[in-house]
Design an enzyme around this catalytic site. Structure first.
Site, short mmCIF file in Angstrom:
data_model
loop_
_atom_site.label_atom_id
_atom_site.label_comp_id
_atom_site.label_asym_id
_atom_site.label_seq_id
_atom_site.Cartn_x
_atom_site.Cartn_y
_atom_site.Cartn_z
N SER A 197 0.79 -1.24 0.00
CA SER A 197 0.00 0.00 0.00
C SER A 197 0.81 1.28 0.00
O SER A 197 0.24 2.38 -0.02
CB SER A 197 -0.96 0.01 1.19
OG SER A 197 -2.04 -0.86 0.95
N LYS A 211 -0.21 3.78 -2.59
CA LYS A 211 -1.24 4.82 -2.46
C LYS A 211 -0.65 6.23 -2.35
O LYS A 211 -1.35 7.22 -2.61
CB LYS A 211 -2.15 4.52 -1.27
CG LYS A 211 -2.98 3.23 -1.46
CD LYS A 211 -3.91 3.00 -0.29
CE LYS A 211 -4.76 1.75 -0.49
NZ LYS A 211 -4.05 0.50 -0.18
N SER A 218 -5.84 3.29 4.43
CA SER A 218 -5.39 2.35 3.40
C SER A 218 -6.55 1.58 2.78
O SER A 218 -6.45 0.38 2.54
CB SER A 218 -4.34 1.39 3.97
OG SER A 218 -3.45 0.98 2.97
#
Length: 294
Positions: free
Chosen positions: A73, A76, A130
C-alpha cells in the site's frame, strides 16, 4: 521586573520566528552518526530499511536498501500524487461499483456497492486507512480510466527518476507494484511536497459520509504511532500483503533531527513499530555517545 519583561519578550520572539527549530548547539551531524553507527548495536526485524537525515540531506542507516521488493500500500502515496497533479474536482461525487472490488487478494471493504462519496473523502481514507476500494475507485474515475491512471503513475515514477519502481494498480494489491527502500525514500520526499498528503496520511481518525444514505463511516489510521506525542509524524503510510510483509514509511523527528524512515518486509504485525522504536533508541544513544565525547 524589567529583566522578567525582557525574558518574556525574548521567549515570544524565539517562538514567533521559529528559533525553536534551529540547530541545537549539541546537534550531531549525520556524518558523525553514520561513522559511529556500528558502536551501538541495532537489530531490526525488517529485511530492508533506510533512515535519512533531512537536515543534512544524508542517509544515516541502510540495510538492503537497493533490493527490489513489493511495496504493497505504499502505492497509495503515488496514487495520491497522480490525483492531485491532475487537479481534478475533489468535490465530485463518485459511486462505488463492482469494478472497484479487489479481485487479487479479495480484501474486505466497508465501502459497499452503490455508496457515494466525494473524491476528497476517498483520497483521505485511501491514505489514512489504506482503503483499497477507495484507491480503486479513484483510478477508475480518472480521465481515461484505470489504464490511463496506472500509466500516469509509472510516468510520474520516471519523472522522479525512480528506475526500479513499477506500478500495476492504484491500491498496491499486485505483486507487480515494486520498488526499493532507496527509491521509496525519494517517493516520500516527493509526496511530502503535497500538504494534503501530509494532512490526510497523519489523521488519527476520519469520518466520511455516504451521500446516498447519509450513513457516516469512521476509520482509524493504520499507523498506530500517529497517536503518540513522542512521534511527531508529518507523513505516514503503512503497507501489508502476505508477499510484501509489514511495511512502514514515516517522515518524522527523532529528538531535534528531521528524518524519513523506510521499513520493508517486516515479519510480524507489530515488528515495524518495534523497529521504529529501536531506530529511535539507537539514534539517541549514538547522539549522546558522540556529544559526551565532544
Amino acid at each position: 521586573m524589567k529583566i522578567l519583561s525582557l525574558f518574556v519578550l525574548l521567549c515570544w520572539t524565539s517562538i514567533a520566528f521559529g528559533v525553536e527549530d534551529t540547530v541545537p548547539n549539541d546537534y550531531v551531524p549525520a556524518k558523525e552518526i553514520r561513522e559511529n553507527a556500528r558502536r551501538v548495536n541495532l537489530k531490526l526485524r525488517s529485511h530492508a530499511a533506510i533512515v535519512f537525515d533531512e537536515r543534512d540531506n544524508e542517509v544515516i542507516l541502510e540495510r538492503n536498501a537497493a533490493e527490489v521488493t513489493q511495496v504493497a500500500s505504499f502505492t497509495k502515496l503515488m496514487t495520491a500524487m497522480v490525483i492531485l497533479d491532475a487537479e481534478l474536482d475533489m468535490e465530485k461525487v463518485i459511486t462505488i461499483t463492482k469494478a472497484d472490488k479487489d479481485r487479487i487478494r479479495y480484501s474486505k471493504s466497508r465501502l459497499q456497492f452503490g455508496m457515494q462519496f466525494t473524491r476528497q473523502d476517498l483520497l483521505m481514507i485511501a491514505l489514512a486507512a489504506s482503503e483499497n476500494r477507495a484507491a480503486m475507485a479513484l483510478a477508475r474515475t480518472y480521465p481515461g480510466g484505470t489504464e490511463a491512471f496506472v500509466s500516469a503513475m509509472n510516468n510520474k515514477a520516471k519523472e522522479l527518476g525512480l528506475t526500479q519502481t513499477r506500478f500495476a494498480d492504484s491500491a498496491g494489491l499486485s505483486n507487480d507494484n515494486v520498488s526499493t527502500a532507496q527509491e521509496l525514500l525519494q517517493l516520500v520526499k516527493a509526496a511530502s511536497d503535497y500538504p494534503l498528503i501530509q494532512e490526510y496520511s497523519t489523521q488519527t481518525r476520519q469520518s466520511i459520509t455516504d451521500l446516498n444514505s447519509q450513513r457516516e463511516i469512521t476509520y482509524g489510521n493504520t499507523n498506530r504511532l500517529v497517536k503518540k506525542v513522542s512521534w511527531p509524524i508529518s507523513l505516514s503510510k503503512t503497507g501489508f500483503t502476505k508477499d510484501a510483509g509489514n511495511c512502514l514509511v514515516m517522515q518524522t523527528r527523532i529528538n531535534a533531527r528531521p528524518v524519513i524512515i523506510v521499513l520493508l518486509e517486516s515479519w510480524g504485525s507489530l515488528s515495524k513499530y518495534g523497529d521504529s522504536n529501536r531506530i529511535k533508541k539507537w539514534l539517541t544513544r549514538i547522539e549522546r555517545l558522540v556529544a559526551n565525547e565532544g
